[in-house]
Design an enzyme around this catalytic site. Structure first.
Site, PDB file in Angstrom:
ATOM      1  N   ARG A 160       0.833  -1.224   0.000  1.00  0.00           N
ATOM      2  CA  ARG A 160       0.000   0.000   0.000  1.00  0.00           C
ATOM      3  C   ARG A 160       0.860   1.263   0.000  1.00  0.00           C
ATOM      4  O   ARG A 160       0.499   2.270   0.614  1.00  0.00           O
ATOM      5  CB  ARG A 160      -0.968   0.008   1.182  1.00  0.00           C
ATOM      6  CG  ARG A 160      -1.930  -1.148   1.229  1.00  0.00           C
ATOM      7  CD  ARG A 160      -2.853  -1.206  -0.002  1.00  0.00           C
ATOM      8  NE  ARG A 160      -3.682  -2.392   0.064  1.00  0.00           N
ATOM      9  CZ  ARG A 160      -3.345  -3.562  -0.479  1.00  0.00           C
ATOM     10  NH1 ARG A 160      -2.215  -3.671  -1.144  1.00  0.00           N
ATOM     11  NH2 ARG A 160      -4.132  -4.604  -0.377  1.00  0.00           N
ATOM     12  N   SER A 239     -11.431   0.154   2.896  1.00  0.00           N
ATOM     13  CA  SER A 239     -10.655  -0.143   4.102  1.00  0.00           C
ATOM     14  C   SER A 239     -10.034   1.151   4.635  1.00  0.00           C
ATOM     15  O   SER A 239      -9.210   1.760   3.959  1.00  0.00           O
ATOM     16  CB  SER A 239      -9.559  -1.162   3.789  1.00  0.00           C
ATOM     17  OG  SER A 239     -10.126  -2.375   3.346  1.00  0.00           O
ATOM     18  N   GLU A 343      -5.494   4.477   5.850  1.00  0.00           N
ATOM     19  CA  GLU A 343      -5.147   4.306   4.433  1.00  0.00           C
ATOM     20  C   GLU A 343      -5.535   5.527   3.607  1.00  0.00           C
ATOM     21  O   GLU A 343      -4.770   5.939   2.728  1.00  0.00           O
ATOM     22  CB  GLU A 343      -5.822   3.046   3.882  1.00  0.00           C
ATOM     23  CG  GLU A 343      -5.362   2.692   2.477  1.00  0.00           C
ATOM     24  CD  GLU A 343      -5.789   1.293   2.070  1.00  0.00           C
ATOM     25  OE1 GLU A 343      -5.936   1.073   0.858  1.00  0.00           O
ATOM     26  OE2 GLU A 343      -5.968   0.420   2.932  1.00  0.00           O
TER      27      GLU A 343
END
Length: 351
Positions: A160, A239, A343
């Site tokens: 990520r 998420s 995130e």
């Protein structure tokens, strides 16, 4: 270019949150994107780049500067090589690769946002991530003042993360190139256990491309991870927290806390993360810390379908969302000693 002043930004985000921008520029060509960026940089105006808005948390006060919405179009296949303009809708692009019989991104179906955002986050799900198929990213380098091409290695992809995320003020992604696979209509080897179970397949097995995509879409829909204007569980950024990656010593400390809290026979999720690191599950941590599906009484709550998604139930503010996020972060840390990391990109606010 299309220009608006005092323009609302909430409708451009999947959270539907955030105040207005001083100026909103919508660019439909690469040249317009570069022109808008150069103009902002030359005048010293703060710049916010918006693609699909699926990974943004914008302050209620809005953004004092120029918001640049990238609305470029372009889907070009040359054999198994794919080039996407940054503004292309990602989930539509995935559907077109499946229709073309090409494998490599089929398990990334249903992920909201634009193609230009995928290398920034190194978008991934269900055993695939774009780092495995991206060959080059064409971007405008705001430091050098020119358009550059970065190969896969130069993108510095990790979980990520990427060079673009590490230095967010430097690059504006214009185009992304992928190397896909012609496997006679079959998917890439299935690597994610949940997908394999849903398919009735073994790990490493290939299935029909369309079947793989449809299965992932069903799994995502069941978790509120496919956009639906009528479903507040999808008024989110997907998420909200990344899965924590711990050192072996850190994981041992974490496991000790798990056993103290939940009993000595409790098994916590653990996945190899390379270089002596172990990845665990943010969703599991949140649930076991007491933040179950649907948690909350205010206008911002945890999704009723998935503990990783924080949602706007229709009347939330960014302040409401952040209050919930901070409560979850604090609760998980108190319970397990692990710090969750958001995130989505925050604009004008922070956890």
């Amino acid at each position: 270019m299309h220009v608006l002043h005092d323009a609302p930004l909430a409708p451009l985000t999947t959270f539907r949150l955030g105040g207005p921008a001083t100026r909103l520029v919508t660019a439909t060509t690469d040249a317009e994107v570069v022109e808008a960026v150069r103009e902002a940089d030359a005048s010293g105006t703060p710049l916010l780049v918006i693609g699909g808005g699926s990974n943004l948390v914008i302050a209620d006060e809005g953004f004092a500067g120029t918001a640049l919405r990238i609305a470029t179009e372009g889907f070009e296949l040359r054999g198994t090589e794919l080039e996407l303009a940054a503004g292309e809708v990602w989930t539509d692009a995935v559907a077109r690769t499946v229709e073309a019989g090409l494998a490599g991104v089929e398990c990334l179906a249903g992920i909201p946002g634009s193609a230009g955002a995928t290398p920034i986050q190194n978008v991934g799900a269900y055993g695939q991530e774009v780092a495995s198929t991206i060959t080059e990213v064409i971007a405008y380098d705001r430091v050098a003042g020119e358009t550059v091409t970065l190969d896969n290695a130069a993108c510095a992809f990790s979980y990520r993360h990427s060079r673009f995320k590490a230095d967010p003020a430097r690059y504006v992604v214009l185009r992304v190139r992928f190397a896909l696979e012609d496997a006679d209509g079959m998917s890439a080897p299935v690597r994610y256990a949940e997908v394999a179970r849903a398919l009735g397949a073994e790990a490493g097995e290939r299935v029909a491309l369309a079947t793989a995509r449809e299965t992932v879409l069903k799994l995502r829909s069941g978790k509120g991870m496919v956009l639906d204007p009528e479903d507040h569980d999808t008024w989110s950024a997907g998420s909200f927290f990344t899965n924590p990656i711990l050192t072996e010593a850190g994981y041992a400390d974490f496991l000790s806390r798990v056993h103290d809290r939940l009993g000595p026979d409790t098994e916590a999720p653990a996945y190899p993360a390379g270089d002596g690191h172990i990845k665990t599950s943010a969703a599991w941590l949140i649930d076991k810390a007491g933040f179950t599906k649907g948690y909350g009484t205010g206008p911002a709550r945890i999704s009723t379908k998935h503990t990783l998604a924080l949602t706007n139930r229709g009347s939330a503010t960014t302040a409401d969302l952040l209050a919930l996020a901070r409560e979850v972060v604090a609760g998980v840390h108190d319970a397990f000693g692990v710090v969750l990391v958001n995130e989505p990109v925050t604009v004008g606010v922070s956890l």
